[in-house]
Design a protein around this motif. Structure first.
Motif, PDB file in Angstrom:
ATOM      1  N   VAL A 179       0.826  -1.205   0.000  1.00 27.03           N
ATOM      2  CA  VAL A 179       0.000   0.000   0.000  1.00 27.03           C
ATOM      3  C   VAL A 179       0.862   1.257   0.000  1.00 27.03           C
ATOM      4  CG1 VAL A 179      -1.731   1.280   1.323  1.00 27.03           C
ATOM      5  CG2 VAL A 179      -1.912  -1.195   1.100  1.00 27.03           C
ATOM      6  N   SER A 180       2.011   1.216   0.692  1.00 26.73           N
ATOM      7  CA  SER A 180       2.856   2.410   0.787  1.00 26.73           C
ATOM      8  C   SER A 180       3.433   2.829  -0.559  1.00 26.73           C
ATOM      9  CB  SER A 180       3.995   2.162   1.775  1.00 26.73           C
ATOM     10  OG  SER A 180       4.807   1.074   1.348  1.00 26.73           O
ATOM     11  N   ALA A 181       3.514   1.916  -1.518  1.00 28.29           N
ATOM     12  CA  ALA A 181       4.025   2.244  -2.850  1.00 28.29           C
ATOM     13  C   ALA A 181       2.921   2.287  -3.903  1.00 28.29           C
ATOM     14  CB  ALA A 181       5.087   1.224  -3.265  1.00 28.29           C
ATOM     15  N   TRP A 182       1.670   2.259  -3.477  1.00 26.82           N
ATOM     16  CA  TRP A 182       0.535   2.229  -4.396  1.00 26.82           C
ATOM     17  C   TRP A 182       0.000   3.648  -4.573  1.00 26.82           C
ATOM     18  CZ3 TRP A 182      -5.120   0.627  -3.443  1.00 26.82           C
ATOM     19  CH2 TRP A 182      -5.730   0.292  -4.653  1.00 26.82           C
ATOM     20  N   VAL A 183       0.094   4.176  -5.775  1.00 29.84           N
ATOM     21  CA  VAL A 183      -0.290   5.565  -6.042  1.00 29.84           C
ATOM     22  C   VAL A 183      -1.774   5.819  -5.787  1.00 29.84           C
ATOM     23  CG1 VAL A 183      -0.370   7.366  -7.813  1.00 29.84           C
ATOM     24  CG2 VAL A 183       1.610   5.846  -7.670  1.00 29.84           C
ATOM     25  N   PRO A 184      -2.710   4.938  -6.221  1.00 31.29           N
ATOM     26  CA  PRO A 184      -4.135   5.217  -5.943  1.00 31.29           C
ATOM     27  C   PRO A 184      -4.461   5.367  -4.467  1.00 31.29           C
ATOM     28  CG  PRO A 184      -3.941   3.527  -7.630  1.00 31.29           C
ATOM     29  CD  PRO A 184      -2.562   3.768  -7.104  1.00 31.29           C
ATOM     30  N   PHE A 185      -3.693   4.720  -3.594  1.00 30.05           N
ATOM     31  CA  PHE A 185      -3.939   4.870  -2.155  1.00 30.05           C
ATOM     32  C   PHE A 185      -3.743   6.320  -1.720  1.00 30.05           C
ATOM     33  CE2 PHE A 185      -1.710   5.171   1.970  1.00 30.05           C
ATOM     34  CZ  PHE A 185      -2.758   4.843   2.810  1.00 30.05           C
ATOM     35  N   VAL A 282       3.855  14.118  -2.820  1.00 25.08           N
ATOM     36  CA  VAL A 282       3.974  12.663  -2.759  1.00 25.08           C
ATOM     37  C   VAL A 282       4.554  12.072  -4.035  1.00 25.08           C
ATOM     38  CG1 VAL A 282       2.691  10.502  -2.458  1.00 25.08           C
ATOM     39  CG2 VAL A 282       2.053  12.519  -1.122  1.00 25.08           C
ATOM     40  N   ILE A 283       4.034  12.474  -5.184  1.00 23.37           N
ATOM     41  CA  ILE A 283       4.428  11.873  -6.457  1.00 23.37           C
ATOM     42  C   ILE A 283       5.717  12.516  -6.956  1.00 23.37           C
ATOM     43  CG2 ILE A 283       3.698  11.362  -8.806  1.00 23.37           C
ATOM     44  CD1 ILE A 283       2.106   9.948  -6.622  1.00 23.37           C
ATOM     45  N   SER A 284       6.647  11.666  -7.399  1.00 25.05           N
ATOM     46  CA  SER A 284       7.906  12.158  -7.959  1.00 25.05           C
ATOM     47  C   SER A 284       7.738  12.465  -9.443  1.00 25.05           C
ATOM     48  CB  SER A 284       9.015  11.119  -7.743  1.00 25.05           C
ATOM     49  OG  SER A 284       8.658   9.883  -8.336  1.00 25.05           O
ATOM     50  N   ASP A 285       8.828  12.872 -10.086  1.00 22.60           N
ATOM     51  CA  ASP A 285       8.753  13.284 -11.488  1.00 22.60           C
ATOM     52  C   ASP A 285       8.413  12.129 -12.427  1.00 22.60           C
ATOM     53  OD1 ASP A 285       9.401  15.832 -10.686  1.00 22.60           O
ATOM     54  OD2 ASP A 285      11.566  15.539 -10.989  1.00 22.60           O
ATOM     55  N   GLY A 287       6.344   9.756 -11.892  1.00 19.49           N
ATOM     56  CA  GLY A 287       4.983   9.276 -11.673  1.00 19.49           C
ATOM     57  C   GLY A 287       4.836   8.256 -10.563  1.00 19.49           C
ATOM     58  N   SER A 288       5.915   7.853  -9.933  1.00 15.13           N
ATOM     59  CA  SER A 288       5.847   6.897  -8.827  1.00 15.13           C
ATOM     60  C   SER A 288       5.862   7.645  -7.493  1.00 15.13           C
ATOM     61  CB  SER A 288       7.023   5.919  -8.896  1.00 15.13           C
ATOM     62  OG  SER A 288       8.256   6.624  -8.788  1.00 15.13           O
ATOM     63  N   VAL A 289       5.622   6.895  -6.434  1.00 14.98           N
ATOM     64  CA  VAL A 289       5.609   7.489  -5.101  1.00 14.98           C
ATOM     65  C   VAL A 289       7.036   7.814  -4.677  1.00 14.98           C
ATOM     66  CG1 VAL A 289       4.928   7.139  -2.697  1.00 14.98           C
ATOM     67  CG2 VAL A 289       3.540   6.178  -4.535  1.00 14.98           C
ATOM     68  N   ASP A 290       7.204   8.973  -4.071  1.00 16.16           N
ATOM     69  CA  ASP A 290       8.520   9.364  -3.588  1.00 16.16           C
ATOM     70  C   ASP A 290       9.045   8.332  -2.588  1.00 16.16           C
ATOM     71  OD1 ASP A 290      10.598  11.632  -3.323  1.00 16.16           O
ATOM     72  OD2 ASP A 290      10.031  11.217  -1.241  1.00 16.16           O
ATOM     73  N   VAL A 291      10.332   8.034  -2.679  1.00 19.62           N
ATOM     74  CA  VAL A 291      10.919   6.977  -1.849  1.00 19.62           C
ATOM     75  C   VAL A 291      10.812   7.312  -0.368  1.00 19.62           C
ATOM     76  CG1 VAL A 291      13.021   5.691  -1.341  1.00 19.62           C
ATOM     77  CG2 VAL A 291      12.485   6.322  -3.708  1.00 19.62           C
TER      78      VAL A 291
END
Length: 346
Positions: A179-185, A282-285, A287-291
């Motif tokens: 869940v922590s790496a899931w963008v829709p969450f 939250v979102i990085s360049d 398109g994924s979740v920031d580390v």
């Protein structure tokens, strides 16, 4: 030489008497368990001891609460309720003279608990909850000349909410890395938070227009918590909208359509606020979740899951063992899933 022998004989005699006294004391302790859940005792007067600050005599009795074997896992989510009830022959005004101390130290003497550990009998009983797997001792102290017996009862109480906490904690611990790496969450949760913030701001500002003003905001908040947050928000929203429409001179026929459009606008505004927060923080360049955000959310979820798992049982040893076992199982499943995904990609 004879004097030394006399001293030695007196020492061994005193030691023997002390050992026999301690043995008699240990043997004299009555016990109670779930198979024998009711025990009636009458505290024994302690000669030479009196209540602190007065010369009133003291009577005391100790009862051992025998624990359940840890092999009986059916009591995992249960607690033991201990009740101390004075007999009916003791007047209610004297119940405060009956004090109870619950402890685990069998080596201390009778009526030797600390002052803050003693609890008086109130409203006809004393009660406490404890783990069924722990051995406890109940010291009952009676101050003054109070004649009558005391009944001690042990009852096992199964707590369903502990199993719910355990299941929710294990599921949350297992889903934390996913869940922590899931963008829709992040989008869904941020939009929900944004909608809630917009509603709270509008309610706080709109209540200034109501005749009640902000003085009754605390009362209305309590009312909303009792009746329900949803009904409270809907009621306040309707009152604010009706007050504004009446001030503008609109008829009552337009109240419902305008309220619906305003509600849709609030939802869209809150969703837009949440969407902007996700895109901004939250979102990085790529398109994924920031580390950093993903790591923080993952460990926050794990901490919350561990708290829920620890609430699954009142026994500290079982709770710690369950937490360690849950971490091992969830970590193994996560490792296997990641390994399978990597092999599939390869």
């Amino acid at each position: 030489m004879e004097f030394a022998c006399q001293l030695r004989c007196r020492f061994y005699l005193t030691l023997l008497i002390s050992i026999l006294s301690c043995s008699a004391f240990v043997i004299g302790i009555q016990d109670i368990d779930l198979e024998r859940p009711v025990l009636t005792i009458k505290p024994v007067p302690l000669p030479g001891l009196s209540h602190k600050g007065s010369k009133e005599p003291l009577s005391c009795e100790r009862v051992c609460v025998v624990p359940v074997s840890r092999h009986k896992l059916k009591s995992y989510a249960s607690s033991v309720r201990l009740l101390v009830v004075p007999s009916v022959v003791i007047p209610e005004k004297l119940h405060s003279r009956i004090q109870v101390c619950l402890h685990r130290n069998a080596s201390i003497g009778l009526c030797q608990c600390e002052k803050d550990e003693w609890k008086s009998v109130q409203k006809g009983l004393w009660s406490s909850m404890t783990s069924p797997y722990e051995e406890k001792y109940i010291d009952v102290k009676v101050i003054g000349d109070v004649s009558g017996s005391v009944t001690i009862t042990v009852e096992e109480v199964f707590q369903h909410w502990r199993l719910i906490c355990l299941a929710f904690g294990v599921i949350l611990l297992l889903l934390a890395p996913i869940v922590s790496a899931w963008v829709p969450f992040y989008y869904s949760s941020s939009m929900a938070i944004g909608i809630l913030l917009v509603v709270i701001i509008l309610l706080f500002q709109g209540m200034k227009l109501l005749p009640t003003g902000r003085k009754n905001f605390f009362y209305l908040a309590i009312y909303g918590s009792l009746v329900g947050v949803g009904s409270f928000i809907f009621r306040q929203f309707t009152m604010i909208v009706n007050s504004i429409l009446v001030n503008f001179g609109l008829s009552e026929e337009l109240h419902n359509p305008v309220s619906i459009f305003l509600l849709v606008g609030i939802v869209l505004a809150g969703a837009a606020l949440g969407y902007w927060m996700v895109r901004r923080f939250v979102i990085s360049d790529d398109g994924s979740v920031d580390v950093g955000v993903a790591q923080f959310v993952k460990w926050a979820m794990r901490l919350l899951a561990s708290t829920f798992i620890l609430q699954g049982t009142p026994d500290p040893l079982f709770a710690l063992a369950t937490l360690v076992l849950s971490w091992i199982i969830c970590s193994s499943i996560t490792y296997l899933l990641n390994s399978g995904f990597c092999l599939h990609q390869f």
